[in-house]
Motif scaffolding. Structure first.
Motif, PDB file in Angstrom:
ATOM      1  N   ALA A 168       0.855  -1.179   0.000  1.00  0.00           N
ATOM      2  CA  ALA A 168       0.000   0.000   0.000  1.00  0.00           C
ATOM      3  C   ALA A 168       0.890   1.227   0.000  1.00  0.00           C
ATOM      4  CB  ALA A 168      -0.908   0.010   1.225  1.00  0.00           C
ATOM      5  N   ILE A 169       0.465   2.243  -0.740  1.00  0.00           N
ATOM      6  CA  ILE A 169       1.168   3.527  -0.729  1.00  0.00           C
ATOM      7  C   ILE A 169       0.215   4.555  -0.131  1.00  0.00           C
ATOM      8  CG2 ILE A 169       2.261   5.334  -2.094  1.00  0.00           C
ATOM      9  CD1 ILE A 169       3.056   3.246  -4.125  1.00  0.00           C
ATOM     10  N   ILE A 170       0.654   5.186   0.948  1.00  0.00           N
ATOM     11  CA  ILE A 170      -0.192   6.173   1.615  1.00  0.00           C
ATOM     12  C   ILE A 170       0.521   7.524   1.646  1.00  0.00           C
ATOM     13  CG2 ILE A 170      -1.320   4.431   3.039  1.00  0.00           C
ATOM     14  CD1 ILE A 170       0.412   5.402   5.391  1.00  0.00           C
ATOM     15  N   GLU A 171      -0.274   8.563   1.684  1.00  0.00           N
ATOM     16  CA  GLU A 171       0.270   9.914   1.788  1.00  0.00           C
ATOM     17  C   GLU A 171      -0.522  10.660   2.839  1.00  0.00           C
ATOM     18  OE1 GLU A 171       0.441  13.792  -1.075  1.00  0.00           O
ATOM     19  OE2 GLU A 171       1.112  11.892  -1.952  1.00  0.00           O
ATOM     20  N   ILE A 172       0.162  11.136   3.867  1.00  0.00           N
ATOM     21  CA  ILE A 172      -0.496  11.870   4.942  1.00  0.00           C
ATOM     22  C   ILE A 172      -0.153  13.350   4.799  1.00  0.00           C
ATOM     23  CG2 ILE A 172      -0.638  12.208   7.431  1.00  0.00           C
ATOM     24  CD1 ILE A 172      -0.009   9.223   7.752  1.00  0.00           C
ATOM     25  N   LEU A 179      -5.052   7.210   0.421  1.00  0.00           N
ATOM     26  CA  LEU A 179      -4.598   5.889   0.012  1.00  0.00           C
ATOM     27  C   LEU A 179      -4.336   5.964  -1.487  1.00  0.00           C
ATOM     28  CD1 LEU A 179      -4.072   2.908   0.745  1.00  0.00           C
ATOM     29  CD2 LEU A 179      -6.471   2.451   0.181  1.00  0.00           C
ATOM     30  N   LYS A 180      -3.070   6.064  -1.862  1.00  0.00           N
ATOM     31  CA  LYS A 180      -2.697   6.264  -3.258  1.00  0.00           C
ATOM     32  C   LYS A 180      -2.857   4.971  -4.065  1.00  0.00           C
ATOM     33  CE  LYS A 180      -0.677   9.692  -4.319  1.00  0.00           C
ATOM     34  NZ  LYS A 180      -1.135  11.003  -4.833  1.00  0.00           N
ATOM     35  N   HIS A 181      -2.382   3.868  -3.488  1.00  0.00           N
ATOM     36  CA  HIS A 181      -2.451   2.576  -4.165  1.00  0.00           C
ATOM     37  C   HIS A 181      -2.576   1.465  -3.132  1.00  0.00           C
ATOM     38  CE1 HIS A 181      -1.253   4.231  -8.083  1.00  0.00           C
ATOM     39  NE2 HIS A 181      -0.282   4.877  -7.466  1.00  0.00           N
ATOM     40  N   LEU A 182      -3.312   0.431  -3.485  1.00  0.00           N
ATOM     41  CA  LEU A 182      -3.376  -0.791  -2.688  1.00  0.00           C
ATOM     42  C   LEU A 182      -3.411  -1.957  -3.663  1.00  0.00           C
ATOM     43  CD1 LEU A 182      -3.724  -2.182   0.102  1.00  0.00           C
ATOM     44  CD2 LEU A 182      -6.194  -2.012  -0.259  1.00  0.00           C
ATOM     45  N   VAL A 183      -2.454  -2.859  -3.547  1.00  0.00           N
ATOM     46  CA  VAL A 183      -2.367  -3.954  -4.514  1.00  0.00           C
ATOM     47  C   VAL A 183      -1.975  -5.238  -3.805  1.00  0.00           C
ATOM     48  CG1 VAL A 183       0.025  -3.307  -5.066  1.00  0.00           C
ATOM     49  CG2 VAL A 183      -1.254  -4.750  -6.653  1.00  0.00           C
ATOM     50  N   GLN A 200      -2.662  -1.415   9.090  1.00  0.00           N
ATOM     51  CA  GLN A 200      -1.407  -0.731   9.407  1.00  0.00           C
ATOM     52  C   GLN A 200      -1.443   0.724   8.956  1.00  0.00           C
ATOM     53  OE1 GLN A 200       0.761  -1.948  11.304  1.00  0.00           O
ATOM     54  NE2 GLN A 200       2.490  -0.520  11.132  1.00  0.00           N
ATOM     55  N   ALA A 201      -2.048   0.971   7.792  1.00  0.00           N
ATOM     56  CA  ALA A 201      -2.169   2.350   7.297  1.00  0.00           C
ATOM     57  C   ALA A 201      -2.972   3.200   8.277  1.00  0.00           C
ATOM     58  CB  ALA A 201      -2.820   2.353   5.918  1.00  0.00           C
ATOM     59  N   PHE A 202      -4.084   2.661   8.765  1.00  0.00           N
ATOM     60  CA  PHE A 202      -4.904   3.389   9.726  1.00  0.00           C
ATOM     61  C   PHE A 202      -4.182   3.572  11.054  1.00  0.00           C
ATOM     62  CE2 PHE A 202      -8.481   2.325   6.920  1.00  0.00           C
ATOM     63  CZ  PHE A 202      -9.146   3.541   6.912  1.00  0.00           C
ATOM     64  N   PHE A 203      -3.395   2.584  11.447  1.00  0.00           N
ATOM     65  CA  PHE A 203      -2.622   2.703  12.684  1.00  0.00           C
ATOM     66  C   PHE A 203      -1.629   3.868  12.577  1.00  0.00           C
ATOM     67  CE2 PHE A 203       1.144   1.673  15.241  1.00  0.00           C
ATOM     68  CZ  PHE A 203       0.563   1.544  16.496  1.00  0.00           C
ATOM     69  N   LEU A 204      -0.965   3.971  11.428  1.00  0.00           N
ATOM     70  CA  LEU A 204       0.001   5.045  11.223  1.00  0.00           C
ATOM     71  C   LEU A 204      -0.682   6.409  11.104  1.00  0.00           C
ATOM     72  CD1 LEU A 204       2.294   3.230   8.644  1.00  0.00           C
ATOM     73  CD2 LEU A 204       2.862   3.738  11.022  1.00  0.00           C
TER      74      LEU A 204
END
Length: 247
Positions: A168-172, A179-183, A200-204
């Protein structure tokens, strides 16, 4: 306009000499060349001028692959855009919708098998993207973009049997997580990979207040997963049109 690049993207395109500007009497547009595809970005006085732009684009690029996307929410404008593109033999490649939500009480824990990607992981992640995503409408990151994501701890991944199972690629940005990408690797689907990556993304992003993503309207499995996490449909639609022989 459909021109929403960030400063880093523009600087990269200029350095690579992959960015051009064209101006006509009624409108102007930028062209970014990548992977044998010319991506078009418009500046229009009104959506009605799209037909003149499509004519001018074909004069400039009579052959090769041309692609562009446009974000709209008005149903009449959407239908108008589809009709105009069909007139000039631009086919609709994909329709994406935006989903989002304002922070809810989501209980998530850190996942012990999800890691930040390192430089040594880029080749495997890039290969996964190229096998899974459509470069015309899903805009696979470049080598430099992958490197930038890694340096900023924006790529999360799971590895199984020494293979990238998903990422997953995330940008905060301030209080918003994009959420830029999820594959997920096709060999590891239906194993909870995407769910753990999202956890994990939500945790961060536990201090964020708003969460936004784009997803293909026909990707029901992804849409159902996002809804479980609280994402809801918005009216915005992103249409990608293209012309040319696929390479």
């Amino acid at each position: 306009t459909n021109f929403y690049p960030n400063k880093n993207e523009m600087e990269e395109w200029i350095k690579d000499n992959s960015f051009d500007f064209y101006e006509t009497e009624k409108n102007s547009f930028f062209v970014h060349s990548e992977r044998n595809i010319k991506y078009i970005f418009f500046f229009l006085n009104s959506l009605n001028d799209i037909n003149q732009s499509l004519i001018e684009i074909q004069k400039q690029f009579p052959s090769g692959q041309i692609a562009y996307d446009f974000i709209l929410s008005d149903k009449e404008q959407i239908e108008f855009l589809k009709i105009e593109n069909k007139k000039y033999n631009f086919l609709m490649r994909a329709e994406l919708k935006r989903m989002s939500f304002v922070k809810k009480d989501i209980s998530v824990n850190s996942q012990n098998d999800v890691y930040f990607a390192d430089k040594k992981d880029i080749d495997g992640i890039k290969e996964l993207f190229e096998k899974t995503f459509d470069p015309i409408c899903e805009r696979i990151p470049t080598e430099k973009q992958f490197l930038n994501y890694v340096e900023n701890n924006q790529i999360l991944f799971i590895k199984k049997d020494n293979v990238i199972a998903g990422c997953a690629i995330i940008e905060i940005q301030k209080k918003t997580m994009y959420l830029k990408h999820l594959v997920t690797n096709i060999s590891f689907r239906k194993q909870g990979i995407a769910t753990r990556l999202l956890n994990q993304a939500f945790f961060l992003a536990k201090d964020c207040m708003r969460f936004i993503l784009w997803v293909k309207t026909n990707n029901e499995s992804a849409i159902n997963l996002y809804r479980k996490f609280g994402y809801e449909d918005e009216n915005f639609r992103n249409f990608t049109f293209y012309k040319g022989v696929l390479i």
